[in-house]
Scaffold this active site. Structure first.
Site, short mmCIF file in Angstrom:
data_model
loop_
_atom_site.label_atom_id
_atom_site.label_comp_id
_atom_site.label_asym_id
_atom_site.label_seq_id
_atom_site.Cartn_x
_atom_site.Cartn_y
_atom_site.Cartn_z
N LYS A 1 -12.28 -2.07 6.75
CA LYS A 1 -11.53 -3.06 7.51
C LYS A 1 -12.00 -3.09 8.95
O LYS A 1 -12.44 -4.11 9.44
CB LYS A 1 -10.05 -2.75 7.43
CG LYS A 1 -9.64 -2.69 5.94
CD LYS A 1 -8.57 -3.11 5.37
CE LYS A 1 -8.52 -3.31 3.90
NZ LYS A 1 -7.77 -2.31 3.18
N ASP B 1 -1.74 6.50 6.56
CA ASP B 1 -2.79 5.62 6.07
C ASP B 1 -3.07 4.61 7.18
O ASP B 1 -2.25 3.74 7.46
CB ASP B 1 -2.29 4.91 4.79
CG ASP B 1 -3.29 3.89 4.26
OD1 ASP B 1 -4.36 3.69 4.88
OD2 ASP B 1 -2.99 3.28 3.21
N TRP C 1 0.82 -1.21 0.00
CA TRP C 1 0.00 0.00 0.00
C TRP C 1 0.85 1.25 0.00
O TRP C 1 0.53 2.23 -0.68
CB TRP C 1 -0.98 0.00 1.17
CG TRP C 1 -2.00 -1.08 1.07
CD1 TRP C 1 -2.20 -2.11 1.94
CD2 TRP C 1 -2.98 -1.27 0.02
NE1 TRP C 1 -3.22 -2.92 1.50
CE2 TRP C 1 -3.71 -2.43 0.33
CE3 TRP C 1 -3.29 -0.57 -1.15
CZ2 TRP C 1 -4.74 -2.91 -0.48
CZ3 TRP C 1 -4.32 -1.04 -1.96
CH2 TRP C 1 -5.03 -2.19 -1.62
C1 LIG Z 1 -7.18 -1.86 1.99
C2 LIG Z 1 -6.14 -0.82 2.09
C3 LIG Z 1 -6.05 0.21 1.15
C4 LIG Z 1 -6.95 0.29 -0.07
O1 LIG Z 1 -8.22 0.64 0.29
P1 LIG Z 1 -9.34 0.94 -0.84
O2 LIG Z 1 -10.42 1.53 0.04
O3 LIG Z 1 -9.68 -0.36 -1.45
O4 LIG Z 1 -8.78 1.91 -1.81
C5 LIG Z 1 -5.08 1.17 1.33
N1 LIG Z 1 -4.24 1.13 2.38
C6 LIG Z 1 -4.29 0.15 3.30
C7 LIG Z 1 -3.33 0.15 4.44
C8 LIG Z 1 -5.25 -0.86 3.19
O5 LIG Z 1 -5.30 -1.84 4.10
#
Ligand SMILES: *Cc1c(COP(=O)(O)O)cnc(C)c1O
Length: 358
Positions: free
Chosen positions: A196, A172, A102
């Protein structure tokens, strides 16, 4: 009703109480004779839900008043682009700490918008097994911002403490937001796809310092400016009302538990699984360095891919699903987000013991 033990990485298991509330309210929301899906996003009924979601986030994370809480669309992936669009002006550079797939994507997107540099990476043979030490970071003191991924969903690593940076810190937190206590004031911007730990897919939470919002670039489309959404309380255009509604339901259950208890429960679940892995290290291999182990995503390998497939199949027979590792890494990944019970982890450990024996 046969609910499974859900170890999915995202979208992931949701608290049953949040889903049941949705089921109860779906056809006739609070006696209004229509579903929340059918309400105007500018009406009182929806706005109360929207504001309640924001207020739960503010309380749970003790978000200071000089931060905006935004509900945006396009996932965390869209933020990979929107962050540099707003915060990375020409002539400036942004620092990226690369700890997994990511953060690689976030960095690549920033490079498309402006100048970005790698302040540290822990990649070895395409694998990430640890979080870098603060002393390993080569930070540019003049950077527009420093970007980190707090929890590496694919490789199962997690920052335990965050670097002290001179430049604004951007994180993030898609896969560990509200899984533990954090100091919001240590960050300039926090973002997370909800799917998540705190809700369904379709809404991305952005917690951002007001001064950064105001200083954001104006030479980008209005829809991508943080300022647009901050001024409109995230109602500039139609928000994903059903996703925000369900996130509100999840946040209401979290508010009842409180963040300290959530964190303690998550630590207990992770400790149980890691202890089992360490105890059976002759059979299960946990590749992540101990100090970097994630409490949210626990990854491990078996002696062969065939055995990994068999473990996943055996688990499914006992109602445990979502254990196959990410398609890019293979192996096993158990995601232990907030909605995963201690009982689910106990069941998994029990199966792992029996499987090794057999
Ligand atoms: C799942 C995830 C993403 C991507 O998320 P989307 O909402 O599908 O764009 C980005 N960063 C992390 C750390 C993730 O776990």
């Amino acid at each position: 009703m046969a609910r499974v033990y859900n170890f999915n990485a995202g979208p992931a298991g949701l608290p049953l109480a949040a889903l049941e509330r949705m089921q109860r309210e779906l056809i006739d929301f609070e006696g209004t004779g229509m579903s929340i899906l059918e309400h105007s996003h500018r009406g009182k009924a929806y706005e109360a839900v929207h504001d309640e979601a924001i207020s739960h986030l503010r309380t749970l994370l003790t978000i200071p008043d000089d931060y905006d809480v935004l509900f945006l669309q396009g996932g965390a992936s869209q933020q990979f682009a929107v962050i540099p669009m707003n915060l990375l002006p020409p002539g400036k550079s942004a620092d990226y700490v690369i700890t997994g797939g990511w953060s690689e994507k976030a960095y690549e997107e920033a490079c498309r918008i402006g100048k970005a540099r790698v302040a540290a990476t822990t990649v070895v043979d395409k694998q990430y097994r640890r979080i870098p030490k603060e002393s390993e970071l080569e930070l540019d003191p003049d950077a527009a911002y420093v970007h980190v991924t707090s929890n590496n969903t694919l490789f199962g690593t997690q920052f335990k403490t965050f670097p002290k940076t001179k430049a604004p810190l951007v994180a993030d937190m898609s896969s560990d937001i509200l899984g533990r206590k954090i100091e919001v004031k240590d960050f300039a911007l926090i973002y997370a796809g909800a799917q998540k730990n705190i809700g369904p897919s379709g809404v991305t939470v952005v917690i951002v310092k007001k001064e950064l919002v105001a200083a954001g670039r104006k030479d980008i489309p209005v829809i991508f400016r943080y300022e647009t959404h901050a001024k409109a309380n995230s109602l500039y255009n139609t928000p994903p009302t059903i996703a925000i509604y369900l996130m509100r339901n999840v946040l209401a259950t979290l508010a009842e538990t409180g963040l300290a208890a959530i964190e303690a429960a998550n630590e207990k679940k992770a400790a149980l699984l890691y202890a089992a892995l360490d105890e059976m290290a002759d059979y299960y291999q946990a590749p992540v360095e101990k100090e970097s182990r994630s409490t949210m995503n626990v990854v491990f390998r078996l002696p062969s891919e065939e055995l990994e497939k068999k473990l996943v199949a055996d688990a499914a027979k006992q109602k445990m699903v979502g254990l196959a590792g990410h398609r890019s890494t293979g192996g096993i990944r158990a995601s232990l987000y907030n909605a995963v019970s201690l009982e689910a982890v106990e069941k998994l450990v029990e199966l792992m013991r029996a499987f090794r024996k057999a």
